[in-house]
Design an enzyme around this catalytic site. Structure first.
Site, PDB file in Angstrom:
ATOM      1  N   ASP A   1      30.292  42.645  44.847  1.00 26.66           N
ATOM      2  CA  ASP A   1      31.412  41.937  44.215  1.00 26.66           C
ATOM      3  C   ASP A   1      30.787  41.252  43.001  1.00 26.66           C
ATOM      4  O   ASP A   1      29.717  41.693  42.524  1.00 26.66           O
ATOM      5  CB  ASP A   1      32.051  40.921  45.185  1.00 26.66           C
ATOM      6  CG  ASP A   1      33.370  40.344  44.676  1.00 26.66           C
ATOM      7  OD1 ASP A   1      34.387  41.043  44.724  1.00 26.66           O
ATOM      8  OD2 ASP A   1      33.384  39.190  44.172  1.00 26.66           O
TER       9      ASP A   1
ATOM     10  N   LYS B   1      34.687  39.118  53.912  1.00 27.89           N
ATOM     11  CA  LYS B   1      34.080  38.854  52.609  1.00 27.89           C
ATOM     12  C   LYS B   1      32.910  37.919  52.830  1.00 27.89           C
ATOM     13  O   LYS B   1      32.861  37.203  53.833  1.00 27.89           O
ATOM     14  CB  LYS B   1      35.104  38.204  51.673  1.00 27.89           C
ATOM     15  CG  LYS B   1      34.787  38.379  50.211  1.00 27.89           C
ATOM     16  CD  LYS B   1      35.230  39.732  49.663  1.00 27.89           C
ATOM     17  CE  LYS B   1      34.761  39.911  48.241  1.00 27.89           C
ATOM     18  NZ  LYS B   1      35.372  41.097  47.609  1.00 27.89           N
TER      19      LYS B   1
END
Ligand code: NDP
Length: 448
Positions: free
Chosen positions: A169, A129
């Protein structure tokens, strides 16, 4: 206390010591490893090879400066992150988040979750991430472009279709992916489509990727209801957020005959007794990039609650699709008291540990994010597949694949929970399915 339990407690204490102040990361680790006691009892080799300890330590972490200039010429410095947690099952894969709350602890919690989520999909992708503490709100298109270009200069050398493949995201949608990919292409002199996913279908993106996370959450919810002899038809639903995940969750809920009565953003929520008009939400959020309060100005029948708690709206199905820790123990109790029968997490870790406990004790169906929202990353893997074969599938074909993947994820979690003595507990099921797939690959590779 069993030996396995004792070991898990020690590992958790060590994670807290080694990663001070990263409370979201601690929370995510605790939630996963607490489920693993029966796995360690059955597989002593995982403990001998310190598989859990290895998984809790990222393979690499990159932190970099992102300087950029606003439209008035003022210089700003942000901090960029990429935490590459685990590549046992494939290249690192996971989104980028641009939000002022981003710091190492948030990126690590998201990256850690991503390892198991990606494994649960059954696709060949590792977990990572990234993001930046940059606030895209109120920025012009040119400012967003300059920020994305600077961010990519800091990151490009660590990426690659066989190395690390980011996606979107919170705060990173199709526009940002375009700027990031354009800059990568320019710096590297390579049209490497498979280096980033969430691209527009006009230049290498997969159809359905935009819809995938939201649609997938609803497919997962449908499966949870099916095993209880229920369906979504005619159910009253509440969806938090009004971003990418929330919008397409609402779209699929409505397509399956449910009625969505409330959605939100970080300022408040709207309640529309007649059912949310999704076209209005899309126009406010995707076109105008405005606040959800505008909905009540357009539809006079609707009510807007500034800073209100969306979980006080009575519903049978609740889908938290905004952000971490947005649904606490008190809100969980309110939902259960109001007759909610199913909750599925579109966001990552939106329910606090206390909230999860309430749902589990009450016996309602609870789908944790790492299973319920895995449709997004699964479709990203389908995008990578299409890029590798220079192919482009139809919407119908891709959506069929997504639907099958979500049904398989539900089945695997359901069956694994029962096998390990926690029937219907999707938290335990998801954690064990994901962990075992990663652990088996790590054992096969030796100590690396
Ligand atoms: P978007 O940026 O498109 O939308 C986020 C939504 O959540 C917005 O409505 C935003 O409101 C709201 N929100 C964000 N932060 C907060 C906050 N601190 N408090 C209250 N509301 C907040 O993001 P996505 O829809 O892509 O992501 C939503 C969630 O889903 C995240 O947890 C993400 O990690 C998760 N997820 C996303 C996937 C994807 O494919 N996009 C895949 C799997 C999980 P506002 O505009 O006011 O900030």
């Amino acid at each position: 206390m069993s030996k396995a339990r004792e070991r898990i407690e020690q590992i958790y204490q060590q994670v807290v010591r080694r990663n001070p102040g990263e409370i979201e990361f601690h929370q995510a680790v605790k939630e996963v490893i607490e489920s693993l006691e029966p796995v360690l009892e059955k597989h002593p080799e995982y403990a001998e090879q310190k598989i859990i300890e290895r998984i809790c330590e990222p393979e690499r972490q990159i932190i970099f400066r992102v300087p950029w200039q606003d439209d008035r010429g003022e210089v700003h410095i942000n901090r960029g992150f990429r935490v590459c947690f685990n590549s046992a099952l494939g290249p690192y894969k996971g989104g980028l988040r641009f939000h002022p709350s981003v710091y190492l602890g948030i990126v690590k919690f998201l990256g850690f979750e991503q390892i198991f989520k990606n494994a649960i999909t059954g696709m060949p992708i590792g977990g990572a991430k990234g993001g930046a503490d940059f606030d895209p709100k109120g920025k012009s298109d040119s400012e967003i472009m300059r920020f994305c270009q600077s961010f990519m200069i800091g990151l490009y050398q660590h990426l690659g279709e066989y190395t690390d493949v980011p996606a979107g995201d919170i705060g990173v949608g199709a526009r940002e992916i375009g700027y990031l990919f354009g800059q990568y292409k320019r710096i590297t002199n390579r049209y490497e489509s498979g280096v980033i996913t969430g691209k527009s279908p006009e230049w290498g993106g997969a159809l359905v990727r935009r819809e995938a996370t939201g649609y997938g959450v609803v497919y997962f919810t449908e499966e949870m209801l099916k095993v209880r002899g229920e369906s979504l038809e005619g159910k009253t639903c509440v969806v938090s957020g009004s971003g990418n995940v929330a919008i397409y969750a609402m779209e699929k809920l409505q397509a399956l005959g449910a009625k969505v009565v409330a959605c939100s953003d970080s300022n408040g929520f709207v309640y529309d007794e007649q059912g949310i008009d999704l076209q209005t939400v899309k126009n406010i959020k995707e076109v105008r990039r405005a606040r959800i309060s505008a909905y009540a100005q357009i539809h006079k029948r609707a009510k807007y609650f500034e800073n209100g708690n969306i979980w006080t709206v009575p519903c049978q199905v609740a889908l938290p699709c905004a952000t971490q820790n947005e649904l606490d123990e008190r809100s969980a109790r309110i939902l259960v008291e109001n007759g909610c029968i199913a909750v599925a997490e579109g966001a990552n870790m939106p329910t606090t540990p206390g909230g999860v406990r309430v749902f589990q004790e009450s016996g309602i169906a609870f789908g944790p994010g790492k299973a319920a929202n895995a449709g997004g990353v699964a479709t990203s893997a389908l995008e990578m597949q299409q890029n590798a074969s220079r192919d482009a599938w139809t919407f119908e074909h891709t959506e069929r694949r997504l639907h099958e993947i979500m049904q398989n994820i539900h089945r695997d979690c359901y069956e694994t929970a029962a096998e390990y003595g926690s029937p219907r507990n999707y938290v335990v099921g998801a954690n064990i399915v994901g962990f075992k797939r990663v652990a088996q690959a790590m054992l096969a590779f030796g100590l690396i």
